[in-house]
Structures are given as structure tokens and as C-alpha cells.
Scaffold this motif. Sequence first.
Motif, PDB file in Angstrom:
ATOM      1  N   GLY A  10      36.202  -7.732  34.605  1.00 49.10           N
ATOM      2  CA  GLY A  10      34.917  -7.560  35.274  1.00 49.10           C
ATOM      3  C   GLY A  10      34.011  -6.535  34.643  1.00 49.10           C
ATOM      4  O   GLY A  10      32.904  -6.288  35.134  1.00 49.10           O
ATOM      5  N   VAL A  11      34.435  -5.941  33.521  1.00 50.34           N
ATOM      6  CA  VAL A  11      33.663  -4.831  32.944  1.00 50.34           C
ATOM      7  C   VAL A  11      32.329  -5.292  32.382  1.00 50.34           C
ATOM      8  O   VAL A  11      31.311  -4.602  32.539  1.00 50.34           O
ATOM      9  CB  VAL A  11      34.495  -4.105  31.860  1.00 50.34           C
ATOM     10  CG1 VAL A  11      34.846  -5.041  30.708  1.00 50.34           C
ATOM     11  CG2 VAL A  11      33.754  -2.888  31.347  1.00 50.34           C
ATOM     12  N   LEU A  12      32.278  -6.454  31.739  1.00 46.27           N
ATOM     13  CA  LEU A  12      31.019  -6.917  31.153  1.00 46.27           C
ATOM     14  C   LEU A  12      30.010  -7.272  32.236  1.00 46.27           C
ATOM     15  O   LEU A  12      28.809  -6.979  32.101  1.00 46.27           O
ATOM     16  CB  LEU A  12      31.272  -8.115  30.243  1.00 46.27           C
ATOM     17  CG  LEU A  12      32.162  -7.858  29.027  1.00 46.27           C
ATOM     18  CD1 LEU A  12      32.372  -9.139  28.237  1.00 46.27           C
ATOM     19  CD2 LEU A  12      31.560  -6.770  28.139  1.00 46.27           C
ATOM     20  N   GLU A  13      30.485  -7.884  33.302  1.00 47.53           N
ATOM     21  CA  GLU A  13      29.598  -8.232  34.406  1.00 47.53           C
ATOM     22  C   GLU A  13      29.022  -6.974  35.060  1.00 47.53           C
ATOM     23  O   GLU A  13      27.826  -6.907  35.374  1.00 47.53           O
ATOM     24  CB  GLU A  13      30.361  -9.051  35.436  1.00 47.53           C
ATOM     25  CG  GLU A  13      30.709 -10.467  34.983  1.00 47.53           C
ATOM     26  CD  GLU A  13      31.908 -10.534  34.050  1.00 47.53           C
ATOM     27  OE1 GLU A  13      32.256 -11.640  33.607  1.00 47.53           O
ATOM     28  OE2 GLU A  13      32.502  -9.469  33.760  1.00 47.53           O
ATOM     29  N   LEU A  14      29.872  -5.968  35.261  1.00 50.51           N
ATOM     30  CA  LEU A  14      29.396  -4.728  35.879  1.00 50.51           C
ATOM     31  C   LEU A  14      28.498  -3.948  34.928  1.00 50.51           C
ATOM     32  O   LEU A  14      27.457  -3.423  35.343  1.00 50.51           O
ATOM     33  CB  LEU A  14      30.591  -3.864  36.296  1.00 50.51           C
ATOM     34  CG  LEU A  14      30.247  -2.503  36.899  1.00 50.51           C
ATOM     35  CD1 LEU A  14      29.335  -2.654  38.106  1.00 50.51           C
ATOM     36  CD2 LEU A  14      31.514  -1.747  37.279  1.00 50.51           C
ATOM     37  N   ALA A  15      28.873  -3.864  33.665  1.00 53.97           N
ATOM     38  CA  ALA A  15      28.071  -3.107  32.701  1.00 53.97           C
ATOM     39  C   ALA A  15      26.670  -3.681  32.565  1.00 53.97           C
ATOM     40  O   ALA A  15      25.687  -2.933  32.496  1.00 53.97           O
ATOM     41  CB  ALA A  15      28.771  -3.083  31.349  1.00 53.97           C
ATOM     42  N   SER A  16      26.564  -5.006  32.528  1.00 53.69           N
ATOM     43  CA  SER A  16      25.240  -5.610  32.409  1.00 53.69           C
ATOM     44  C   SER A  16      24.415  -5.369  33.667  1.00 53.69           C
ATOM     45  O   SER A  16      23.201  -5.157  33.600  1.00 53.69           O
ATOM     46  CB  SER A  16      25.370  -7.113  32.131  1.00 53.69           C
ATOM     47  OG  SER A  16      26.065  -7.778  33.180  1.00 53.69           O
ATOM     48  N   ALA A  17      25.065  -5.362  34.846  1.00 57.36           N
ATOM     49  CA  ALA A  17      24.347  -5.087  36.093  1.00 57.36           C
ATOM     50  C   ALA A  17      23.876  -3.638  36.145  1.00 57.36           C
ATOM     51  O   ALA A  17      22.752  -3.353  36.585  1.00 57.36           O
ATOM     52  CB  ALA A  17      25.234  -5.400  37.289  1.00 57.36           C
ATOM     53  N   VAL A  18      24.716  -2.705  35.701  1.00 55.37           N
ATOM     54  CA  VAL A  18      24.328  -1.291  35.679  1.00 55.37           C
ATOM     55  C   VAL A  18      23.172  -1.072  34.720  1.00 55.37           C
ATOM     56  O   VAL A  18      22.192  -0.386  35.040  1.00 55.37           O
ATOM     57  CB  VAL A  18      25.533  -0.413  35.298  1.00 55.37           C
ATOM     58  CG1 VAL A  18      25.090   1.024  35.056  1.00 55.37           C
ATOM     59  CG2 VAL A  18      26.595  -0.455  36.386  1.00 55.37           C
ATOM     60  N   ALA A  19      23.277  -1.632  33.519  1.00 59.13           N
ATOM     61  CA  ALA A  19      22.206  -1.473  32.533  1.00 59.13           C
ATOM     62  C   ALA A  19      20.906  -2.093  33.025  1.00 59.13           C
ATOM     63  O   ALA A  19      19.820  -1.543  32.802  1.00 59.13           O
ATOM     64  CB  ALA A  19      22.632  -2.101  31.201  1.00 59.13           C
TER      65      ALA A  19
END
Length: 338
Positions: A56-65
Motif C-alpha cells: 500500500g505504500v505507493l497508493e499512500l505516497a501518491s495520496a500524500v504528495a
Amino acid sequence: MDHVRVVPGLALRRARVLLLLGPQAQQAEHTCRGEAEGGRAVTVLAGYAPGHRLSGVLELASAVATALDENLLVATVTPPRWNVPSLARVDAEFAQWAEQQGDETLAEARSALERLAPELPVSYRRVDHRSASSALLSIAEETSASVVVVGSCEDGRRGWVELGSTSDSLVHSARLPVAIAPRGYEGPGPGQGFSSITCAVTEHDAEADAAIIAMAAYLAGRAGVPLRLVTFAVRLGTMYPSYVGYGVEDELADAAREHAETLFARWRGAGVIADDVETVVGLGHGWRAAMDSIAWDDAGLLILGSKPHGTLSQVFLGSSATKIVRHSPIPVLVLPAG
């Protein structure tokens, strides 16, 4: 109330998150940091491990960015080359394998992010290091990253935050905010930020809680999403045999809930939280039941603070915060103490 007067000072000491949210501060941060990774300033760092597609890191990182309107750097850490050369050139073969693994991991991340956030500026980096957490912290310091994003371990329960060796090390040692995704997290949608923010308080430190609330409110206002404040009244197991009555745990839980409601009312009266901020008390027999008693927004973000430990401005989770993180069904952003 004394804790209200110290909120600005506490918030300033946590300015790594707060300053990122204002346009003028963003410009100043970019100027101080300079240009990096192909001419773009890096602020959100995501650690992506080989074979961890469900973390889930890519999904969360893109949402944070997307929520912070910042660039994203995806880093993968591969094992370093052996210090002692092998006569059979096994060391060279291992180094070649590690490099290939890293390149394939970044290619996988690039393909996923082109789907998740096609308009998001993303750069990629592979680094050799024995410790993934140490490597990520080194990159974060080098790039002046505002937050490091990691995922849950691959053998954890799907839909829940499960700390692995890297994320557990980061939440006990990082000097910057750490965001953790539940395993299998799918994100709020391509190119989308969060739809709500929930701020959890443990009531152990009113001044620190007030500062965390102030930052959560600022972030929610910046993102244009509603803010919710939660705390928990966890019912313990029934004592047996009991000399104080078998319903004493229920009475203690009710007293804790009343105390939380009183604290919310005091914060409203002091202007710490606005009148339209929703307040919720999670109540249940154990932490899982207490967390399940609250309705969670799949596209939301949970924010909580950490307790001081050793060096100031360092993430270190107390017992209550640790239980909240481990039972959260949505991404968690842990802010450093101090």
C-alpha cells in the motif's frame, strides 16, 4: 486554559509538517533545499521494497504528495556488495542480482504510479544498504524530505496496518513524520487526495494533544476536508474473582467516556477545536472493539502524535499510540514529539 497558550510554541517545534502547508513556506523550503532529482525539489519520500506490491505504500505516497502538492521520490534499498571478493565471483553475481532486483522494483513502481497519479512529478532512486530504515532516513536527511511513507509488512492482515521491521524502526527513531499504509491499501483514487482527516488524542498530555489538534485542523483546512477528533475508552477484561463488583470495568469505561466528552467541551470553549468539528469516543472491550466502534472513511487519514524519547523531535510511540496504529484500518501519519 494553560495548554491553549502554548499551542503556537509547540506547533512551531513541529514546523516540519506545518510549514509545508503554506504556499510561502513551500517556496522558502524549496529555496533552502535547492533543486534535486532532475531539477525538482523532493519532499515526500516513499520506501518501496522488492515484492511488496500489496504493502500500500505507493497508493499512500501518491495520496500524500497530492494532498501536499509536492513531488515524490520513490526509493528502493538493495543489499550491498560483499566486502570480501569471492574467487568464484559469487560476489559479482550477487551484486548483479541485487542491481537487477532494484531496477525491476523501480520499474514496477513507475508502472503503478503512472496509473495512480499520472500528473504527479516522481523520481526514483536505488541505494545499496544493509538497513532499509537507515537508508531511508539518510535519503530523507539528504533531500530534506517532509515525510517518509512506508507500507505494512507483506504477511500482515489485509486492510490493517501491520508494522514490519522497517516501519517499526522508523516509528521509533525518525525525526520526521512517518506515514504507514494498511496492507492492500488502494488509496482514495487516481490523482486524488484524502477526503477526511481524523485526529486521535490519548489524553495523556493536554498540551501535546492541543498542538497535534492544531496541526490536524490546519492540514484539514488546507486540504478542504472535514476534521474529526477521536479518543478511546477501552474496557478491560473482567476481574475474577472480583472484590469490587463485576461491573466495575463498565463503570471505569463510562467514566473515561465522560471525561473525554468534558475535555472536548473544554477544547471547544477554549477555541482549540471549532464548533463544527465532530468528536467521537471509541468504546469497546479491547482496542480492536474500540476501533471497530468508530466508522472509518476508506479515503481518510488518521493523525496522531508520539511521545518524547531521548532526542527531542523524534518519533517514539507510547503504548496507547502503538495500539491505535496496530489496529487502524486506514493510513496513519505519526508526528514526531517535541
